[in-house]
Design an enzyme around this catalytic site. Structure first.
Site, PDB file in Angstrom:
ATOM      1  N   GLN A  54       0.878  -1.192   0.081  1.00 23.75           N
ATOM      2  CA  GLN A  54       0.154  -0.135  -0.062  1.00 23.75           C
ATOM      3  C   GLN A  54       0.739   1.244   0.040  1.00 23.75           C
ATOM      4  OE1 GLN A  54      -3.601  -1.084   3.079  1.00 23.75           O
ATOM      5  NE2 GLN A  54      -1.408  -1.847   3.780  1.00 23.75           N
ATOM      6  N   GLU A 109      -3.084   0.663  12.785  1.00 21.92           N
ATOM      7  CA  GLU A 109      -3.014   1.877  13.303  1.00 21.92           C
ATOM      8  C   GLU A 109      -2.974   1.581  14.951  1.00 21.92           C
ATOM      9  OE1 GLU A 109      -5.854   5.107  13.662  1.00 21.92           O
ATOM     10  OE2 GLU A 109      -6.663   3.908  11.877  1.00 21.92           O
ATOM     11  N   ASP A 129      -2.674  -7.810  10.970  1.00 18.75           N
ATOM     12  CA  ASP A 129      -2.518  -6.857   9.998  1.00 18.75           C
ATOM     13  C   ASP A 129      -1.230  -7.449   8.820  1.00 18.75           C
ATOM     14  OD1 ASP A 129      -3.472  -3.991   9.657  1.00 18.75           O
ATOM     15  OD2 ASP A 129      -1.748  -4.340   8.406  1.00 18.75           O
ATOM     16  N   ASP A 160      -1.919 -12.561   6.423  1.00 16.63           N
ATOM     17  CA  ASP A 160      -3.105 -12.232   5.908  1.00 16.63           C
ATOM     18  C   ASP A 160      -3.925 -12.853   7.089  1.00 16.63           C
ATOM     19  OD1 ASP A 160      -5.268 -14.124   4.267  1.00 16.63           O
ATOM     20  OD2 ASP A 160      -5.166 -12.036   3.483  1.00 16.63           O
ATOM     21  N   ALA A 161      -5.230 -12.060   7.418  1.00 16.02           N
ATOM     22  CA  ALA A 161      -6.183 -12.448   8.253  1.00 16.02           C
ATOM     23  C   ALA A 161      -6.718 -13.695   7.975  1.00 16.02           C
ATOM     24  CB  ALA A 161      -7.337 -11.419   8.543  1.00 16.02           C
ATOM     25  N   ASP A 178     -11.572  -4.581  11.043  1.00 19.02           N
ATOM     26  CA  ASP A 178     -11.023  -3.149  11.008  1.00 19.02           C
ATOM     27  C   ASP A 178     -10.196  -2.879   9.644  1.00 19.02           C
ATOM     28  OD1 ASP A 178     -10.529  -0.508  11.492  1.00 19.02           O
ATOM     29  OD2 ASP A 178      -8.881  -0.817  13.087  1.00 19.02           O
TER      30      ASP A 178
END
Length: 330
Positions: A54, A109, A129, A160-161, A178
């Site tokens: 990202q 975050e 995350d 990876d979730a 989230d």
């Protein structure tokens, strides 16, 4: 991630690595739609870089304080992030009879973990995350969450979730989504699909377990983008599904969340307020029993859309949120 700063002027790119004159006025601009933009003045661009997954930026804005931007989409703002994170975290934890374990999908975050850890009954929080760079970035720059990151109850996993949940034998009282918005080409839209909810996520919930996810913009003009689809998809997997909304000023829209469980939700204002007093350390800034109940009441337009929605998220048939952002020199 590099420390390069990329600023755009009205005449084009000033150049990667160039240092703008912050005595002049700079603006952040996010495209909400083809013919609609949301912009606000900057004091400075504190950081901009790229991870494996990202683009990441931290902006110091004149109106909203520090703002975290990922892939050109506003994620949270210093002055009002408590609205988003209180609405995401506290409703499922307050509806659960005795939450002890929570799994966070995303949440790099640290703000979701911060709010979860305010609940006295919590014994373990797993925050998963996919992006180590985002987590490192937020741990360094978002000082409000340093205590959460240092908590012995927080177990941070970079993965990876979906893979992480599949590989774990344990179950959780609450699972929190989230996640970033489902953006085409982004890393997480598959975590909004029926097959993921049904085959991976739901089996990892304990008896009376609750799942909650952020569900994108939920305004009169925007709720059909993804909000109604996420709601309808969860209705195909869980017996009880509850949508609720709140206005988040920095998002320039009403935002939506969806809770789901196979146990009914007991939303009594007096009981919710009692549980807040008993269970939560410190004072909530936005949410109380009355506002939680009112947030579940949709206006006529949104309500009818939720009732009539037929789209179900699949890997082959997903809906995406439009938009990207940029910073430029006025």
């Amino acid at each position: 991630m590099g420390e390069a700063v990329e600023i755009f002027s009205t005449n084009g790119v000033l150049g990667r690595g160039s240092q703008p004159d912050f005595n002049k006025c700079y603006w952040y601009e996010e495209e909400i739609d083809n013919d609609l933009k949301w912009s606000f003045a900057l004091n400075s661009v504190l950081y901009r870089g790229t991870s494996e997954y990202q683009d990441i930026a931290l902006l110091d804005t004149k109106h909203f304080g520090k703002v975290l931007v990922i892939d050109g989409k506003m994620q949270s703002a210093e002055t009002d992030e408590f609205i988003y994170h209180e609405c995401l975290v506290h409703p499922p934890l307050l509806c659960h009879p005795n939450p002890k374990s929570v799994f966070i999908m995303g949440g790099g975050e640290g703000s979701a973990a911060r709010e979860i850890l305010r609940h006295k009954s919590i014994e373990k929080v797993v925050m998963c995350d996919i992006d180590q760079e985002v987590v490192n970035f937020c741990r360094r720059y978002l000082t409000v969450n340093r205590e959460a990151f240092s908590s012995e109850k927080l177990h941070l996993v970079i993965n990876d979730a979906k893979a992480e949940l599949e590989g774990r034998d344990e179950k959780f009282d609450v699972i929190v989504g989230d996640l970033a918005d489902p953006v085409e080409g982004g890393p997480c839209y598959q975590l909004y699909t029926k097959s993921f909810y049904e085959q991976v996520l739901k089996p990892k919930l304990n008896h009376k377990g609750i799942f909650v996810t952020q569900a994108g913009p939920a305004g009169v003009l925007t709720h059909k983008e993804v909000f109604s689809s996420i709601y309808n998809t969860l209705k195909h997997v869980f017996k009880y599904v509850l949508a609720y909304t709140a206005h988040v000023p920095s998002f320039a829209d009403t935002w939506g969340w969806v809770m789901a469980s196979d146990q009914p939700f007991n939303l009594d204002a007096k009981q919710i307020n009692g549980r807040i007093d008993e269970r939560v350390s410190g004072e909530l800034l936005y949410l109380h029993g009355e506002s939680l109940i009112s947030s579940t009441i949709m206006n006529k337009s949104v309500y009818q859309s939720l009732m009539k929605e037929t789209h179900v998220y699949t890997e082959e048939d997903a809906r995406f949120i439009y938009g990207h952002g940029r910073a430029y020199h006025a």
